[in-house]
Design a protein around this motif. Structure first.
Motif, mmCIF file in Angstrom:
data_model
loop_
_atom_site.group_PDB
_atom_site.id
_atom_site.type_symbol
_atom_site.label_atom_id
_atom_site.label_comp_id
_atom_site.label_asym_id
_atom_site.label_seq_id
_atom_site.Cartn_x
_atom_site.Cartn_y
_atom_site.Cartn_z
ATOM 1 N N UNK A 482 0.990 -1.328 0.050
ATOM 2 C CA UNK A 482 -0.015 -0.022 -0.056
ATOM 3 C C UNK A 482 0.897 1.402 0.033
ATOM 4 N N UNK A 483 0.465 2.464 -0.036
ATOM 5 C CA UNK A 483 1.209 3.525 -0.100
ATOM 6 C C UNK A 483 1.803 3.809 1.269
ATOM 7 N N UNK A 484 2.884 4.332 1.100
ATOM 8 C CA UNK A 484 3.618 4.766 2.463
ATOM 9 C C UNK A 484 3.173 5.736 3.095
ATOM 10 N N UNK A 485 2.349 6.895 2.223
ATOM 11 C CA UNK A 485 1.811 8.070 2.705
ATOM 12 C C UNK A 485 0.870 8.550 1.737
ATOM 13 N N UNK A 486 0.000 9.223 2.317
ATOM 14 C CA UNK A 486 -1.268 9.902 1.230
ATOM 15 C C UNK A 486 -1.324 11.225 1.575
ATOM 16 N N UNK A 487 -1.965 12.118 0.669
ATOM 17 C CA UNK A 487 -2.317 13.460 0.515
ATOM 18 C C UNK A 487 -3.596 13.591 1.012
ATOM 19 N N UNK A 488 -3.832 14.685 2.247
ATOM 20 C CA UNK A 488 -5.098 15.074 2.466
ATOM 21 C C UNK A 488 -5.348 16.345 1.485
ATOM 22 N N UNK A 489 -6.505 16.087 0.614
ATOM 23 C CA UNK A 489 -6.996 17.253 -0.536
ATOM 24 C C UNK A 489 -6.955 18.240 0.011
ATOM 25 N N UNK A 490 -7.796 18.464 1.151
ATOM 26 C CA UNK A 490 -8.473 19.486 1.763
ATOM 27 C C UNK A 490 -7.134 20.301 2.398
ATOM 28 N N UNK A 491 -5.953 20.136 2.665
ATOM 29 C CA UNK A 491 -4.861 20.864 3.118
ATOM 30 C C UNK A 491 -3.753 20.677 2.410
ATOM 31 N N UNK A 492 -3.476 19.609 1.448
ATOM 32 C CA UNK A 492 -2.160 19.220 0.673
ATOM 33 C C UNK A 492 -1.238 18.706 1.603
ATOM 34 N N UNK A 493 -1.413 18.504 2.672
ATOM 35 C CA UNK A 493 -0.599 17.806 3.489
ATOM 36 C C UNK A 493 -0.353 16.296 3.192
ATOM 37 N N UNK A 494 0.924 15.898 3.280
ATOM 38 C CA UNK A 494 1.411 14.494 3.180
ATOM 39 C C UNK A 494 1.428 13.935 4.429
ATOM 40 N N UNK A 495 0.612 12.790 4.635
ATOM 41 C CA UNK A 495 0.729 12.178 5.801
ATOM 42 C C UNK A 495 0.974 10.864 5.865
ATOM 43 N N UNK A 496 2.029 10.306 6.798
ATOM 44 C CA UNK A 496 2.303 8.797 7.008
ATOM 45 C C UNK A 496 0.870 7.903 7.054
ATOM 46 N N UNK A 497 0.892 6.932 6.355
ATOM 47 C CA UNK A 497 -0.501 5.966 6.014
ATOM 48 C C UNK A 497 -0.811 5.674 7.264
ATOM 49 N N UNK A 498 -0.243 5.669 8.610
ATOM 50 C CA UNK A 498 -0.639 5.134 9.736
ATOM 51 C C UNK A 498 -1.158 6.220 10.230
ATOM 52 N N UNK A 499 -0.814 7.517 10.225
ATOM 53 C CA UNK A 499 -1.282 8.539 10.852
ATOM 54 C C UNK A 499 -2.402 9.382 10.121
ATOM 55 N N UNK A 500 -2.961 8.763 8.894
ATOM 56 C CA UNK A 500 -3.967 9.533 8.348
ATOM 57 C C UNK A 500 -5.077 9.179 9.064
ATOM 58 N N UNK A 501 -6.231 10.015 8.923
ATOM 59 C CA UNK A 501 -7.529 9.961 9.619
ATOM 60 C C UNK A 501 -8.318 8.848 8.966
#
Length: 759
Positions: A482-501
């Motif tokens: 799976x991806x190591x990190x994802x982007x929150x479209x609302x903020x543009x922030x890149x989040x580690x996968x396990x820390x993403x809401x």
């Protein structure tokens, strides 16, 4: 009943509510009493059989503000048309928000009417709901069963009575129960309709399924997606016409082409270092690329038409990769008038916004207007990841003017592949599976599976990080593809996968898209939004290799892991060289995946402790004592990883799938020779430059490496090198060999043999 009063509370209102409860109970219904919003939410999650609800507007939130409104909204998300009565205090209806009147069927002032009258209103609505919630065929089947008519038709067990006349039959009857056997009926029962004429309740059920699944027409099929695929192939393309076929296809797709006599031209999906099959890259689907492939294809020259009449590909793949359906249909429309989405594992996609635009029936007049739109077929194994009995499947059709699908002509093909003795409980299960997906409850059910899969995925990452940072044990653990990190479209922030809401992951498709060039997936040639990973198909990765194909000095082959998991009564869906697939269906719970986490940690502890193999895999040692006696778990993994590494088996597999064998004969010609004695079994060692008469499919990874009519190539060519290496691996590791369809194994020598045309 969700009210502020405790069941044993004092006061006039509490006393009246208890009387209402007792009167409803006397009417044949059981009452669940909730005293706040959290308690009510627990009832909504666990009681799928609710027939009515009473909700107090002044219900406490239980930690949530405005408990009554919260519960009303949750009911709307969980149930379709559940009768809801709002319990009022002194305020009038005019003070309520407008949306409330759209949610409830009535209002109750407990102290202004008798308990019996209020209970009568509730039970009447509940009975009507229980009847209305049943889909067409299942409702008719229940009514027929309740009529208790004598059976004068087939099947001969006559509603199970024949089974009662022998000891074995009685045991069978007692095990499955009278109701199942009474519902096993003949097509002579006219009031239930006809599966082939599509009349009566069966016809109603199919039309209802078309509405729910978003097709122009839907057909029930009782022999699985395999029959659906053969049916569509047989209908869509005829003898010596060309068909574009995803090489990552199920064997039933080829069988349909054998029956029809088509000439297949294969499209090659990409692959990664784990050996996982990816999507067909966009460049492979472009009209100019297909035209170039056709121009040099040996079977295309003798085709009756230069235009392929049919294209078929897998969506989503076994490993959970789905396409942008509209873009893919647009690309293929330049080459063929008919496009077939084989969605055996993807019947649920329409019912969750995460999969918007990723399934075949998303291709319609709105998303793809104009004369170039192809006719679209979607075939689904409804039973695989929705709630239906095994073998229950559906064909969904959206015709286009380019390639009309006249019902009567399509039905001829359906009747060729269907049965005149359908099992009515299977039809009922398709009807009920449809009803379960209808309305908000469908999204709720799929959302629950998606949510549990995301929780498991995040917990696996957290557990791996804890292991790596603990310092008191070796720092390795299993990964998740799976991806190591994802982007929150609302903020543009890149989040580690396990820390993403979790809310972000379960609602945002972009979190699961395969970004071009991303290292985690390892697939070349992708474009933005072309491919998406399905969160409910979880691939665990073992140490030893990367998505780029780089092999480490040591590793843990997945076959060893899954053999251990089987001793813990955990059976996975698929095992490759270093990956294993776990499916998160609607039946997965936290307890179930928590057990898997525990087993993975236990395997790590056994590996780190170099536990004796007879303790870890006692059955393997008992079956092959001369091979495995005295080994430890770590030593077995070292030996197996060393063999995979030295033989470069994963690399050879990739080469064999990317460099396709040369086609020599159409598949139907090979089948004719096969059934008329025109073939022979040849050892792999002697099979150079022969023509295959039957498909060879190796599991893992479950994709054909050799098709009927294709040349085996030279001894040092990619195909025979791969099969020879696999043969050698199986000899060295008895009990862990691959499942290879189309290969006969000599039990004395271990030699692989394949069916070839006689010279």
């Amino acid at each position: 009943m969700a009210v502020p009063e405790h069941p044993r509370a004092e006061g006039a209102r509490a006393e009246q509510l208890r009387k209402i409860r007792d009167a409803v109970g006397a009417g044949g219904f059981e009452v669940r009493w909730a005293v706040d919003a959290q308690d009510a939410d627990a009832v909504l999650r666990t009681e799928a059989g609710l027939a009515a609800a009473l909700v107090a507007w002044d219900l406490p939130g239980g930690g949530v503000e405005d408990g009554g409104p919260v519960v009303l909204r949750r009911i709307g998300r969980r149930f379709r048309d559940l009768p809801v009565f709002l319990i009022m205090t002194e305020e009038g209806v005019r003070d309520l928000p407008l949306w409330v009147s759209e949610t409830v069927v009535g209002y109750v002032w407990p102290l202004e009417d008798t308990a019996g009258f209020i209970a009568g209103r509730i039970t009447s609505a509940a009975r009507a709901y229980r009847e209305d919630v049943l889909p067409p065929f299942f409702r008719a089947l229940r009514r027929f069963d309740d009529a208790h008519e004598y059976s004068w038709h087939t099947p001969a067990h006559s509603g199970g009575v024949a089974f009662l006349k022998s000891a074995a039959g009685r045991a069978f009857h007692d095990y499955f129960g009278e109701r199942l056997l009474r519902s096993d009926l003949s097509i002579s029962v006219g009031e239930l309709g006809s599966l082939f004429e599509h009349t009566g309740p069966i016809g109603e059920a199919e039309r209802n399924a078309a509405r729910v699944f978003g097709s122009d027409s839907t057909y029930f099929v009782l022999h699985g997606d395999s029959t659906c695929n053969r049916l569509i192939g047989h209908f869509s393309v005829t003898r010596d016409e060309l068909a574009l076929v995803d090489r990552n296809c199920h064997k039933s797709v080829l069988q349909g082409l054998v029956v029809s006599g088509a000439r297949p031209v294969y499209l090659v999906p990409t692959r990664n270092g784990y050996g996982l099959a990816g999507p067909l890259p966009p460049a492979e689907l472009a009209p100019e690329a297909i035209a170039a492939r056709l121009a040099v294809h040996p079977l295309a020259e003798a085709a009756v038409s230069p235009l392929p009449q049919y294209a078929v590909f897998t969506n989503s793949t076994y490993d959970g990769l789905s396409y942008d359906a509209v873009a893919t249909a647009r690309a293929l429309a330049g080459s063929t008038p008919r496009v077939h989405f084989d969605e055996a594992w993807f019947a649920y996609a329409r019912f969750h916004p995460l999969y918007t635009g990723r399934y075949g029936m998303a291709v319609d007049e709105r998303t793809f207007p104009g004369p170039e739109r192809p006719t679209v077929f979607a075939t689904q194994s409804t039973h695989k990841l929705l709630a239906a009995l095994s073998q229950s499947a559906m064909v969904h059709v959206r015709p286009a003017p380019r390639a009309p699908v006249e019902h009567d002509r399509f039905n001829e093909a359906l009747m060729m592949h269907g049965t005149t003795s359908p099992l009515y409980p299977m039809i009922a299960s398709l009807d009920v599976a449809t009803a379960m997906m209808d309305g908000p409850q469908g999204e709720w059910l799929i959302d629950e599976a998606v949510t549990e899969a995301i929780r498991f995925r995040q917990e696996m990452v957290r557990l791996r990080k804890r292991v790596e940072s603990a310092g008191d044990r070796p720092g390795w653990f299993f990964g998740v593809w799976q991806p190591d990190s994802v982007t929150d479209p609302a903020t543009g922030a890149r989040l580690p996968f396990d820390e993403a809401p979790p809310e972000l992951l379960r609602t945002t498709q972009s979190c699961w898209l395969l970004e071009p060039g991303a290292a985690w997936h390892g697939f070349p040639g992708l474009t933005e939004e072309h491919c998406m990973l399905d969160p409910v198909k979880v691939t665990l990765t073992c140490p030893g290799i990367t998505a780029a194909g780089d092999m480490a000095e040591e590793g843990i082959p997945a076959r060893v892991l899954t053999a251990y998991l089987a001793t813990r009564n955990i059976v996975v869906e698929k095992t490759d060289s270093y990956t294993t697939l776990i499916l998160f269906s609607m039946g997965i719970t936290k307890g179930k995946w928590g057990t898997l986490l525990d087993a993975l940690m236990d395997f790590k502890a056994l590996y780190d402790a170099d536990a004796p193999l007879d303790r870890v895999l006692p059955a393997a040692v008992a079956a092959h004592p001369r091979r495995y006696a005295g080994l430890t778990l770590r030593e077995l993994c070292r030996q197996m990883h060393g063999r995979l590494r030295s033989a470069r088996l994963v690399e050879l597999l990739d080469t064999a799938f990317q460099q396709l064998p040369e086609p020599v004969r159409p598949p139907q010609h090979c089948y004719q020779r096969l059934v008329r004695g025109g073939t022979e079994r040849i050892r792999i060692a002697d099979a150079a430059n022969r023509v295959a008469a039957a498909m060879v499919t190796v599991t893992p990874p479950g994709i054909p490496v050799l098709m009927p009519g294709e040349s085996t190539g030279d001894t040092d060519g990619p195909l025979l090198r791969y099969l020879t290496a696999l043969e050698s691996f199986d000899r060295h590791f008895p009990g862990f060999r691959s499942e290879t369809h189309g290969v006969t194994i000599d039990e004395e020598t271990g030699d692989y043999q394949i069916e070839c045309l006689r010279r």
